[in-house]
Scaffold this motif. Structure first.
Motif, mmCIF file in Angstrom:
data_model
loop_
_atom_site.group_PDB
_atom_site.id
_atom_site.type_symbol
_atom_site.label_atom_id
_atom_site.label_comp_id
_atom_site.label_asym_id
_atom_site.label_seq_id
_atom_site.Cartn_x
_atom_site.Cartn_y
_atom_site.Cartn_z
ATOM 1 N N LYS A 201 0.858 -1.190 0.000
ATOM 2 C CA LYS A 201 0.000 0.000 0.000
ATOM 3 C C LYS A 201 0.888 1.232 0.000
ATOM 4 O O LYS A 201 1.978 1.219 0.566
ATOM 5 C CB LYS A 201 -0.827 0.006 1.283
ATOM 6 C CG LYS A 201 -2.136 -0.721 1.184
ATOM 7 C CD LYS A 201 -3.119 -0.022 2.136
ATOM 8 C CE LYS A 201 -4.550 -0.348 1.834
ATOM 9 N NZ LYS A 201 -5.029 -1.541 2.485
ATOM 10 N N ASP B 240 -1.643 6.497 -10.116
ATOM 11 C CA ASP B 240 -2.468 6.595 -8.913
ATOM 12 C C ASP B 240 -2.820 8.035 -8.593
ATOM 13 O O ASP B 240 -2.137 8.957 -9.024
ATOM 14 C CB ASP B 240 -1.731 5.967 -7.732
ATOM 15 C CG ASP B 240 -1.979 4.482 -7.667
ATOM 16 O OD1 ASP B 240 -3.155 4.091 -7.611
ATOM 17 O OD2 ASP B 240 -1.008 3.721 -7.698
ATOM 18 N N ARG C 102 -9.202 10.686 -3.384
ATOM 19 C CA ARG C 102 -10.280 10.325 -4.310
ATOM 20 C C ARG C 102 -11.570 10.121 -3.542
ATOM 21 O O ARG C 102 -11.591 9.532 -2.469
ATOM 22 C CB ARG C 102 -9.900 9.077 -5.093
ATOM 23 C CG ARG C 102 -9.383 8.003 -4.191
ATOM 24 C CD ARG C 102 -8.545 6.991 -4.916
ATOM 25 N NE ARG C 102 -8.113 6.022 -3.934
ATOM 26 C CZ ARG C 102 -6.890 5.565 -3.828
ATOM 27 N NH1 ARG C 102 -5.962 5.944 -4.667
ATOM 28 N NH2 ARG C 102 -6.591 4.699 -2.895
ATOM 29 N N ILE D 29 -14.301 8.772 -5.092
ATOM 30 C CA ILE D 29 -14.931 7.553 -5.582
ATOM 31 C C ILE D 29 -13.820 6.521 -5.756
ATOM 32 O O ILE D 29 -12.659 6.887 -5.905
ATOM 33 C CB ILE D 29 -15.657 7.782 -6.937
ATOM 34 C CG1 ILE D 29 -14.738 8.530 -7.904
ATOM 35 C CG2 ILE D 29 -16.958 8.520 -6.742
ATOM 36 C CD1 ILE D 29 -15.305 8.629 -9.311
ATOM 37 N N PRO D 30 -14.170 5.228 -5.706
ATOM 38 C CA PRO D 30 -13.129 4.208 -5.834
ATOM 39 C C PRO D 30 -12.347 4.398 -7.135
ATOM 40 O O PRO D 30 -12.933 4.611 -8.198
ATOM 41 C CB PRO D 30 -13.919 2.901 -5.867
ATOM 42 C CG PRO D 30 -15.210 3.211 -5.212
ATOM 43 C CD PRO D 30 -15.501 4.647 -5.514
ATOM 44 N N TYR D 31 -11.039 4.335 -7.019
ATOM 45 C CA TYR D 31 -10.178 4.476 -8.180
ATOM 46 C C TYR D 31 -8.900 3.704 -7.907
ATOM 47 O O TYR D 31 -8.352 3.784 -6.821
ATOM 48 C CB TYR D 31 -9.865 5.951 -8.431
ATOM 49 C CG TYR D 31 -8.799 6.155 -9.481
ATOM 50 C CD1 TYR D 31 -9.138 6.298 -10.819
ATOM 51 C CD2 TYR D 31 -7.448 6.170 -9.148
ATOM 52 C CE1 TYR D 31 -8.167 6.442 -11.784
ATOM 53 C CE2 TYR D 31 -6.470 6.312 -10.104
ATOM 54 C CZ TYR D 31 -6.830 6.455 -11.423
ATOM 55 O OH TYR D 31 -5.857 6.593 -12.378
ATOM 56 N N GLU D 32 -8.453 2.955 -8.917
ATOM 57 C CA GLU D 32 -7.211 2.198 -8.773
ATOM 58 C C GLU D 32 -6.334 2.419 -9.988
ATOM 59 O O GLU D 32 -6.774 2.965 -10.986
ATOM 60 C CB GLU D 32 -7.518 0.702 -8.694
ATOM 61 C CG GLU D 32 -8.000 0.246 -7.343
ATOM 62 C CD GLU D 32 -8.449 -1.188 -7.421
ATOM 63 O OE1 GLU D 32 -7.716 -1.981 -8.038
ATOM 64 O OE2 GLU D 32 -9.528 -1.491 -6.905
ATOM 65 N N SER E 38 -7.898 1.488 -13.169
ATOM 66 C CA SER E 38 -9.086 2.191 -13.646
ATOM 67 C C SER E 38 -8.781 2.913 -14.960
ATOM 68 O O SER E 38 -7.632 3.003 -15.370
ATOM 69 C CB SER E 38 -9.553 3.201 -12.607
ATOM 70 O OG SER E 38 -9.801 2.580 -11.380
ATOM 71 N N ARG F 117 -12.368 7.383 -15.643
ATOM 72 C CA ARG F 117 -12.558 7.358 -14.195
ATOM 73 C C ARG F 117 -11.671 8.428 -13.527
ATOM 74 O O ARG F 117 -12.121 9.115 -12.610
ATOM 75 C CB ARG F 117 -12.172 5.963 -13.685
ATOM 76 C CG ARG F 117 -12.521 5.712 -12.258
ATOM 77 C CD ARG F 117 -13.922 5.196 -12.138
ATOM 78 N NE ARG F 117 -14.281 5.014 -10.754
ATOM 79 C CZ ARG F 117 -15.525 4.847 -10.345
ATOM 80 N NH1 ARG F 117 -16.504 4.814 -11.233
ATOM 81 N NH2 ARG F 117 -15.805 4.692 -9.090
#
Ligand SMILES: N[C@@H](CCC(=O)N[C@@H](CS)C(=O)NCC(=O)O)C(=O)O
Lengths: 340, 401
Positions: A170, B74, B78, B80-83, B86, B90
């Motif tokens: 992470k 990255d 954020r 809203i979910p974001y990876e 994505s 997004r």
């Protein structure tokens, strides 16, 4: 009303003819202008940095100086245009600069979808991390949960995401637009780690308030072949860019230096040296230059080895070892095709 | 404008002289308009066509296909979910929401601070008035970018490192990573509290309407403040306890590098909100001062003569009239704040400009498309803010009888 229509007509004419103007080759434009416009770093010691008087130096800067020497027989006929990572490609695409030599990584998407052409790699690099010594970290694998400062619009940004994803670690990223802001934020303690090309790490470290409190971690997490980029479509100009580097490499291989170039031109009987220095054959003509473009480069800028030592190697503050950037004859990757 | 009278249908048009159409100013006007329109359309079309042809010739990718490609980078903050995996599309939404968040929060605080300072500038207290003046002059006359960098660096320098995080009572932590606050988690019966709140607000509006009507009819004043407290605060709180306190907090915990759990408020966000608020508040203060001064003194004197105390005079006589002068400049200050939020780039806050015209533009190389989309977004935000404020202004405008 008439005025409005008029200005539209003029505006339209400008848009229409924009295509025609660029029909001129890059070399013709450069010669007509009298200077080479070189896209450069805003300031990265060893690669491209202006001093207090505005004189630029660095390995990438030498590349542009060598091109100017080849074209004008005068290495000072270069205008360096400082570009941030995120603005550099737009500047090249729009014709603001003739060539971009700015520690830029050659990647497939940049090569194929940005309308660019990448010349020979003038520095083989890879991405690394820098952290504070007092964190007592020895490996990048211990960075789980760390926050990392980095610069936007770089391959660095992407490699970083890949590295943490692949290792299931992470992290938190803080991205800045310029190198100044990035290194300042790291220095102020916003991030645990700072990441960029290893070469960049060594030179950015010198800008920290206490460089000795920071270490560079051993991992290199990516391949960063750094080289010059030009616009797609002007092959002659692209050739000129390529052979500038190859001339500097060949000179090193043959032992021709800034100091002995004139001497060698007079006395050498080695046909390779003669072709390099233009005393035999006319290799410059095909790229729009004179036959002695080779000796002009070497006399003004020196061979690749000289430029390397002066800017990033033993003769500089960075003290980078030649490593993979040594000539192929010395176990490195630098290899020039023959001049013939 | 004699031609107006010559229009068919108007009383004076019985005898319309016959002229060639190129001599008829009205028809000529239409022709000019048509020619201009054609020229504009042609201009836009040929510019777009030329750009596209040039892009193709230079082998630069074009079109909007990139929208669904994997972004690969990255983003720190954020909503809203974001990876990493994505899409660029997004990433656009993440950036846009961050812009809206900072603009919304900034507008909220700037309005409050701006009104306070604006009123303070007119204060009879010498010190308060001078301080407010110094604030306005100092802030308005230095560049916003400089102020943002100052706040960011001031905030960062002052904060302790993660290991020495400042623990604030109530489970809060403060360090260079930002402020960590307990994360609320809502139980299922929490919705009852929301319903109660909604009902309370509705009830209050109903009550105040009735109270106004009664005051107009009989002159009796109803205790509005008390009603608000009861309906909007006490009632929902009562329901909250009746529903069995359906709200809990997960408190942040100190880890090796970072803090686990809780909600993280990033220093970039704080610096940007503080910078924008302080800067815009100075402009709002000036608008407020001008608005209040625009209400003639006679109005206040008349109110006093009627026996109103200073408080109600401000409330009932001065502010309603001042608002008419204040709202238009207030609107443009809101728009400025929203647009200024794009200076986020300088301090690493991932707003729309930073994420989209920064990273996405660079990684895809599609400058034209990305910049066009961004401009469209700012235009939409600006126009909708203007529309709302115009509607509000129309409601507040003087109703002449
Ligand atoms: N090689 C990477 C990164 C190059 C890069 O921009 N590095 C930064 C960090 S060392 C830099 O040179 N910044 C200096 C600047 O923005 O002028 C790339 O091509 O994307």
């Amino acid at each position: 009303m008439k005025k409005v229509l008029m200005s539209f007509a003029i505006g339209a004419a400008v848009v229409m003819t924009a295509g025609a103007a660029s029909a001129q080759t890059t070399l013709e434009q450069v010669k007509k202008r009298g200077t080479l416009q070189c896209g450069s770093n805003t300031g990265l010691a060893g690669f491209g940095v202006p001093d207090a008087q505005g004189n630029w130096s660095g390995l990438d800067v030498d590349y542009c100086r060598a091109m100017a020497a080849a074209i004008f027989n005068d290495p000072t006929k270069v205008k360096f245009v400082p570009l941030s990572s995120k603005d550099r490609f737009t500047a090249l695409q729009s014709g603001e600069v003739d060539v971009l030599v700015r520690n830029t990584t050659w990647t497939m998407s940049r090569d194929t979808s940005l309308g660019l052409e990448f010349g020979p790699v003038n520095y083989y690099d890879g991405q690394g991390f820098m952290v504070r010594k007092k964190l007592k970290i020895a490996s990048a694998m211990e960075l789980s949960g760390a926050s990392v400062c980095t610069q936007q619009g770089t391959t660095t940004e992407l490699n970083l995401a890949d590295f943490f994803r692949a290792n299931k670690l992470k992290y938190e990223v803080v991205t800045f637009a310029t190198s100044d802001e990035t290194i300042k934020a790291y220095d102020a303690g916003r991030c645990d780690a700072f990441t960029t090309d290893a070469s960049g790490l060594y030179s950015e470290r010198l800008r920290l308030t206490a460089p000795d409190d920071h270490i560079v971690l051993p991992e290199i997490i990516s391949k960063e072949p750094l080289g010059p980029a030009t616009r797609h479509g002007d092959n002659q100009w692209f050739d000129l860019v390529k052979w500038t580097h190859y001339v500097m490499l060949t000179a090193e291989e043959l032992g021709v230096t800034k100091a002995n170039a004139d001497e060698m031109a007079k006395t050498s009987t080695n046909p390779d040296v003669k072709r390099l220095l233009g005393t035999e054959g006319n290799f410059g003509e095909a790229i729009g230059l004179t036959k002695d473009f080779g000796i002009q480069i070497i006399k003004h800028v020196g061979n690749y080895g000289e430029s390397f030592e002066r800017n990033v190697g033993a003769g500089s503050r960075l003290k980078v070892a030649r490593g993979v950037n040594a000539l192929w004859t010395k176990g490195g990757l630098q290899y020039a095709p023959p001049i013939r | 404008m004699s031609s107006v009278d010559a229009r068919p249908g108007s009383a004076a048009s019985v005898e319309k002289p016959r002229v060639a159409f190129w001599n008829d100013p009205e028809k000529r006007g239409y022709i000019f308009q048509a020619v201009l329109l054609a020229a504009v359309v042609y201009f836009v079309y040929s510019a777009a066509d030329n750009a596209l042809a040039n892009l193709q010739k230079q082998k630069i990718a074009s079109g909007f296909g990139f929208w669904n490609n994997t972004a690969g980078f990255d983003i720190g903050q954020r909503l809203i979910p974001y990876e990493t995996t994505s899409t660029y599309g997004r990433a656009f939404w993440v950036g846009l929401l961050n812009t809206l968040l900072v603009a919304g929060v900034g507008i909220f605080f700037a309005t409050i601070l701006g009104f306070i300072i604006g009123i303070a500038r007119l204060s009879k207290n010498w010190l308060v008035q001078k301080l407010a003046t110094i604030y306005v002059e100092a802030i308005r006359n230095t560049p916003l970018l400089l102020q943002l960098l100052f706040w960011y660096n001031a905030v960062l320098k002052a904060l302790p490192e993660v290991r020495d995080s400042l623990a604030i009572p109530g489970g809060l932590f403060l360090n260079t990573r930002g402020l960590f606050v307990p994360e609320p988690s809502f139980g299922p019966s929490f919705s009852w509290v929301l319903y109660a709140l909604g009902a309370g607000i509705l009830g209050y509006f109903g009550f105040s309407r009735w109270a106004k009507a009664r005051q107009a009819a009989t002159g009796q004043i109803a205790p509005l403040g008390l009603a608000a407290l009861g309906l909007i605060v006490v009632f929902p709180v009562l329901v909250y306890f009746l529903a069995g306190s359906p709200l809990s907090f997960s408190v942040p915990e100190l880890g090796r590098f970072n803090i686990r759990g809780g909600v993280q408020v990033y220093p970039e966000f704080v610096a940007l909100v503080v910078g924008l608020t302080i800067y815009t508040a100075a402009f709002i203060a000036e608008a407020v001062r001008a608005g209040i001064q625009a209400v003639s003194k006679g109005q206040t004197e008349a109110a006093y003569a009627l026996g109103l105390r200073p408080g109600p005079t401000l409330d009932l006589v001065v502010i309603p009239q001042a608002m008419r002068v204040i709202i238009p400049p207030l609107t443009s200050n809101y728009l400025n704040l929203t647009k200024n939020s794009s200076l986020a780039v300088a301090i690493g806050y991932p707003d729309l400009v930073q994420v989209f015209t920064g990273t996405v533009l660079n990684q895809t190389g599609q400058a034209l498309e990305v910049v066009a989309i961004t401009m469209l977004v700012y235009l939409t935000i600006s126009l909708s803010t203007s529309l709302f404020m115009n509607w509000y202004n129309a409601r507040k405008a003087l109703v002449e009888r």
